[in-house]
Design a protein around this motif. Structure first.
Motif, mmCIF file in Angstrom:
data_model
loop_
_atom_site.group_PDB
_atom_site.id
_atom_site.type_symbol
_atom_site.label_atom_id
_atom_site.label_comp_id
_atom_site.label_asym_id
_atom_site.label_seq_id
_atom_site.Cartn_x
_atom_site.Cartn_y
_atom_site.Cartn_z
ATOM 1 N N UNK A 194 0.823 -1.216 0.000
ATOM 2 C CA UNK A 194 0.000 0.000 0.000
ATOM 3 C C UNK A 194 0.852 1.258 0.000
ATOM 4 N N UNK A 195 1.995 1.238 0.730
ATOM 5 C CA UNK A 195 2.864 2.418 0.768
ATOM 6 C C UNK A 195 3.340 2.803 -0.629
ATOM 7 N N UNK A 196 3.691 1.800 -1.417
ATOM 8 C CA UNK A 196 4.197 2.046 -2.762
ATOM 9 C C UNK A 196 3.073 2.518 -3.673
ATOM 10 N N UNK A 222 1.127 3.993 -8.215
ATOM 11 C CA UNK A 222 1.195 2.799 -9.054
ATOM 12 C C UNK A 222 -0.068 1.960 -8.884
ATOM 13 N N UNK A 223 -0.292 1.060 -9.815
ATOM 14 C CA UNK A 223 -1.434 0.160 -9.729
ATOM 15 C C UNK A 223 -1.188 -0.898 -8.654
ATOM 16 N N UNK A 250 10.099 2.250 -6.411
ATOM 17 C CA UNK A 250 9.752 1.169 -5.486
ATOM 18 C C UNK A 250 9.650 1.625 -4.032
ATOM 19 N N UNK A 251 9.881 2.905 -3.775
ATOM 20 C CA UNK A 251 9.848 3.403 -2.408
ATOM 21 C C UNK A 251 9.549 4.898 -2.438
ATOM 22 N N UNK A 291 12.011 1.197 3.788
ATOM 23 C CA UNK A 291 12.371 0.694 2.464
ATOM 24 C C UNK A 291 11.156 0.317 1.631
ATOM 25 N N UNK A 292 10.032 0.982 1.877
ATOM 26 C CA UNK A 292 8.899 0.847 0.981
ATOM 27 C C UNK A 292 7.755 -0.007 1.463
ATOM 28 N N UNK A 293 7.892 -0.645 2.627
ATOM 29 C CA UNK A 293 6.799 -1.453 3.148
ATOM 30 C C UNK A 293 6.690 -2.847 2.568
ATOM 31 N N UNK A 294 7.775 -3.348 1.965
ATOM 32 C CA UNK A 294 7.765 -4.680 1.367
ATOM 33 C C UNK A 294 7.899 -5.743 2.454
#
Length: 403
Positions: free
Chosen positions: A29-31, A37-38, A123-124, A137-140
């Motif tokens: 969701x953060x990204x 982005x989709x 990506x972040x 680092x983007x919530x991955x």
């Protein structure tokens, strides 16, 4: 429905294995919200984790030395088997075993096109660059788990050419996700080459990988410095010279006893921001290693700095260091015309060639870093052992696939 379990940060010094949702072919969701982005990710795959390693960078979070929130999932060193393929993935199939670079990269932005995959722009939303299971680092979701989603899979994944061969050499190949390329990057950017001398600060897994890489690059002498006797013995096990920094002796003088002079051609910082001063029981002094390598590197030398430095350290020794500002003697480096290379290793720049060395039996990196296989449930205790200085690279085997 298939379940998923992952190692989670529970507060300073504590981790646990918890159940989470099985991954979907969707972006975090953060990204999605931060970059517009989709949500759906037909370019992604789901991996069944074959091996996933505990990294010194994870330890910074687990010690409470970053701004990682409680509940942060962990793990960015991932090797896995493809079990689900998105509709837009063209060149991967179920059953393929692949190495996952810890850098998450889109393969489409300016940085990716320049091979700088550690600072991908897509990506972040917080900053360039992303990683699995890491703070800011983007919530991955982390990969110290049973399953993980990998986006932009055709670009990111390094497929091993033969499944049986890959499983046979998995303890070496698992190091391709981070520490082998990172150690190689440190040595390479420091300018290690045929006949050169090198000093590697730190005998943890990245330092050992940097020392091993310096040998691959042709160094005549590789000197490793640390305060941990077991880790120094591990460095000696594959032909390195060592200096014991707990002795309190002058680093240049100890190097001179080995080389006949107090200088080396190339130096690597594999310690990072939790560095300590010299001598038994020395207090934390975060600029120590950076100043050391400038002192012992000859004029014109390169300095490789794969050791992690952060912009937020709540446990730092002073307010400046809490914001990443430390007392580096930059004038020394400037006067000696040193070159500095910092930041995330762009794993894809090196991983295919290093894979080829492993598959050709010319790089037994698992032995060099003393790899040890553990189960997912053993991860919390292994974090504690690693934090106490175990001279071991812990490799988690969630599904019992390691022979």
């Amino acid at each position: 429905m298939t379940t998923n379990r992952v190692v989670v940060y529970k507060g300073p010094g504590e981790t646990a294995v918890e159940s989470i949702d099985y991954p979907k072919l969707e972006l975090p969701s953060d990204v999605v919200s931060g970059l517009g982005l989709k949500k759906k990710a037909p370019h992604a795959v789901i991996l069944k984790i074959v091996t996933t390693n505990i990294c010194g960078s994870d330890q910074h979070m687990v010690r409470g030395r970053t701004t990682a929130p409680i509940g942060q999932t962990l793990g960015h060193e991932i090797t896995g088997e493809v079990v689900e393929v998105g509709d837009d993935v063209l060149f991967l199939r179920e059953g393929d075993i692949c190495s996952v670079p810890f850098n998450i990269a889109c393969g489409r932005c300016r940085m990716c096109n320049e091979r700088k995959t550690g600072i991908c722009l897509n990506v972040n939303p917080a900053r360039p660059g992303a990683a699995y299971g890491y703070v800011d680092m983007g919530g991955w979701i982390g990969g110290q788990a049973e399953y993980v989603m990998v986006p932009f899979a055709d670009f990111n994944l390094l497929k091993f050419p033969d499944r049986d061969q890959a499983l046979e050499k998995i303890l070496d190949l698992t190091m391709l996700s981070d520490i082998f390329p990172t150690g190689f990057h440190g040595a390479y950017t420091a300018g290690v080459t045929t006949g050169s001398t090198a000093y590697i600060a730190g005998a943890g897994p990245v330092g050992l990988a940097a020392a091993f890489s310096a040998q691959i690059l042709g160094a005549s002498t590789v000197i490793v410095g640390d305060m941990n006797a077991d880790r120094l013995r591990q460095a000696e096990s594959f032909g390195c010279e060592t200096v014991d920094l707990s002795s309190g002796n002058d680093l240049g003088e100890m190097i001179a006893q080995i080389l006949g002079e107090p200088l080396v051609d190339a130096a690597v910082d594999a310690v990072g921001f939790e560095a300590r001063g010299h001598g038994a029981g020395a207090a934390e002094a975060p600029a120590t290693v950076l100043n050391d390598i400038m002192t012992v590197a000859r004029a014109g030398a390169g300095l490789g700095i794969p050791g992690l430095y952060v912009t937020g350290d709540p446990g730092a020794v002073d307010d400046a260091a809490k914001a990443g500002r430390i007392g580096v003697d930059l004038g020394t480096g400037w006067a000696k015309s040193h070159s500095f290379t910092t930041g995330q290793c762009p794993v894809k720049k090196y991983n295919r060639q290093l894979m080829n060395l492993i598959l050709a039996d010319k790089a037994n990196i698992a032995k060099a870093v003393n790899a040890k296989t553990i189960s997912l449930d053993e991860a919390p205790e292994s974090y504690k052992a690693f934090d106490k200085g175990a001279a071991t690279k812990y490799v988690i085997d969630p599904h019992g696939m390691v022979g």
